[in-house]
Motif scaffolding. Structure first.
Motif, PDB file in Angstrom:
ATOM      1  N   LEU A   1       0.869  -1.180   0.000  1.00  0.00           N
ATOM      2  CA  LEU A   1       0.000   0.000   0.000  1.00  0.00           C
ATOM      3  C   LEU A   1       0.905   1.229   0.000  1.00  0.00           C
ATOM      4  CD1 LEU A   1      -2.953   1.091   0.350  1.00  0.00           C
ATOM      5  CD2 LEU A   1      -2.527   1.051   2.805  1.00  0.00           C
ATOM      6  N   LEU A   2       0.851   2.034  -1.062  1.00  0.00           N
ATOM      7  CA  LEU A   2       1.787   3.137  -1.247  1.00  0.00           C
ATOM      8  C   LEU A   2       1.064   4.481  -1.255  1.00  0.00           C
ATOM      9  CD1 LEU A   2       3.222   0.553  -2.393  1.00  0.00           C
ATOM     10  CD2 LEU A   2       4.372   2.050  -4.006  1.00  0.00           C
ATOM     11  N   LYS A   3       1.622   5.428  -0.523  1.00  0.00           N
ATOM     12  CA  LYS A   3       1.106   6.793  -0.497  1.00  0.00           C
ATOM     13  C   LYS A   3       2.246   7.738  -0.863  1.00  0.00           C
ATOM     14  CE  LYS A   3      -2.131   5.752   3.297  1.00  0.00           C
ATOM     15  NZ  LYS A   3      -3.397   6.031   2.613  1.00  0.00           N
ATOM     16  N   ALA A   4       1.928   8.800  -1.641  1.00  0.00           N
ATOM     17  CA  ALA A   4       3.013   9.666  -2.096  1.00  0.00           C
ATOM     18  C   ALA A   4       2.515  11.076  -2.376  1.00  0.00           C
ATOM     19  CB  ALA A   4       3.662   9.086  -3.350  1.00  0.00           C
ATOM     20  N   LEU A   5       3.433  12.022  -2.270  1.00  0.00           N
ATOM     21  CA  LEU A   5       3.156  13.433  -2.535  1.00  0.00           C
ATOM     22  C   LEU A   5       4.420  14.067  -3.093  1.00  0.00           C
ATOM     23  CD1 LEU A   5       1.420  16.080  -2.130  1.00  0.00           C
ATOM     24  CD2 LEU A   5       2.478  16.235   0.127  1.00  0.00           C
ATOM     25  N   SER A   6       4.273  14.828  -4.173  1.00  0.00           N
ATOM     26  CA  SER A   6       5.395  15.572  -4.731  1.00  0.00           C
ATOM     27  C   SER A   6       4.902  16.936  -5.170  1.00  0.00           C
ATOM     28  CB  SER A   6       6.001  14.828  -5.936  1.00  0.00           C
ATOM     29  OG  SER A   6       7.055  15.586  -6.507  1.00  0.00           O
ATOM     30  N   THR A   7       5.517  17.975  -4.654  1.00  0.00           N
ATOM     31  CA  THR A   7       5.166  19.339  -5.050  1.00  0.00           C
ATOM     32  C   THR A   7       6.432  20.175  -5.076  1.00  0.00           C
ATOM     33  OG1 THR A   7       3.819  21.283  -4.511  1.00  0.00           O
ATOM     34  CG2 THR A   7       4.569  19.943  -2.673  1.00  0.00           C
ATOM     35  N   SER A   8       6.590  20.995  -6.097  1.00  0.00           N
ATOM     36  CA  SER A   8       7.835  21.727  -6.279  1.00  0.00           C
ATOM     37  C   SER A   8       7.595  23.227  -6.329  1.00  0.00           C
ATOM     38  CB  SER A   8       8.527  21.277  -7.569  1.00  0.00           C
ATOM     39  OG  SER A   8       7.661  21.466  -8.682  1.00  0.00           O
ATOM     40  N   GLY A   9       8.602  23.974  -5.886  1.00  0.00           N
ATOM     41  CA  GLY A   9       8.564  25.421  -5.982  1.00  0.00           C
ATOM     42  C   GLY A   9       9.005  25.890  -7.356  1.00  0.00           C
TER      43      GLY A   9
END
Length: 317
Positions: free
Chosen positions: A106-114
């Protein structure tokens, strides 16, 4: 004298339990890894921020977690940890790997860039399954990625605001992780590997996420296909690894929130006989398997019998 005799017998039973548990665990395996990366794109020319390994786009900071017999939890946030890292708490790479229904990854992920960064989260989990039945069973895995929100442009050329996902499911032979314990070596061996040595089946999906081209949420599924064609069958007594992987890449203002979540399941309708599958240590949670229970109970029964015989002998005196 009586107490000492009971202690020795019970110790023998506990030794049998430990041996049986150790033997069982050695045949089964689970593990995970999550790797977060930050690339500085402030000097990249023409707005490009495509992750090319050049002096102006190399990985500046990374964070990794996980390993054999472990879950993973990685969070990389730009908070000025070093002189060459901007104080930009909007740039985040976050990933967790646990084990859900039937102990599947079970995988959870978040990616956000400036505005001047490229952030990446790369993660995977693996779990072993053994066919304990007397006949072969179909073995097919489906992964479903639920993206809660995203903001991005087409990643082709590494343009500003890029956002892309890649989800992966596979079935491997267990020797793929033989002797590997740390997350770095596991990444090198397992992450999104194609059909080849030790890979029995794969399923993969990837795409750019473009804002304004429909919904701000997305859901996509991919199912394993046998590398040699046809249907993958799991023979009686055969052990395999289920591997699930996820990659989220964002650059120059892009974002992807998939904290809810990349799930894996036995493909509905594929005929997988889940009742005859035994999983690795992660689902056991310290609860002995039936064969271990039998050894343990027989040991305790022997201890009780010895105690009763000893009490009878003392009573006769």
């Amino acid at each position: 004298m009586t107490s000492r005799h009971l202690l020795i017998t019970a110790s023998a039973a506990i030794g049998l339990l430990a041996l049986a548990t150790s033997t069982s665990a050695s045949a089964q395996a689970f593990g995970s890894a999550a790797l977060g990366t930050y690339r500085d794109c402030s000097t990249a020319g023409a707005g490009v921020c495509d992750g090319t390994v050049e002096p102006d786009q190399k990985v500046v900071i990374s964070a990794i977690s996980g390993g054999a017999s472990s879950t993973a939890n990685t969070s990389l946030t730009l908070t000025g940890q070093a002189a060459n890292v901007p104080v930009d708490p909007t740039s985040i790479a976050q990933g967790t790997v646990t084990f859900g229904d039937a102990a599947l990854p079970l995988l959870k992920a978040l990616s956000t860039s400036g505005d001047t960064e490229r952030m990446g989260i790369n993660e995977f989990g693996y779990q072993s399954y053994t066919n304990t039945g007397s006949v072969a069973t179909t073995f097919s895995i489906t992964g479903t990625l639920n993206i809660d929100s995203f903001s991005g442009s087409n990643l082709n050329g590494g343009l500003a605001g890029g956002a892309v996902y890649d989800s992966y499911v596979a079935v491997w032979t267990p020797d793929a992780v033989a002797g590997l314990t740390d997350p770095d070596s596991l990444f090198n061996a397992l992450f999104e590997a194609p059909c080849g040595s030790g890979v029995l089946a794969t399923g993969e999906s990837s795409a750019s996420l473009v804002s304004g081209a429909g919904s701000s949420t997305a859901s996509v599924s991919n199912t394993t296909s046998a590398c040699g064609g046809g249907t993958l069958m799991l023979a009686p007594g055969e052990t395999v690894l289920v591997v699930a992987g996820l990659q989220l890449l964002t650059n120059r203002g892009g974002s992807i929130d998939a904290l809810d979540t990349f799930t894996t399941q036995f493909t509905p309708g594929a005929g997988v006989n889940t009742a005859e599958l035994r999983t690795g240590a992660s689902i056991l949670g310290g609860v002995p398997e039936p064969t271990v229970w039998a050894l343990m109970l027989s040991g305790f029964f022997g201890a009780g019998q010895s105690l009763r015989r000893r009490r009878g002998a003392l009573a006769a005196h």
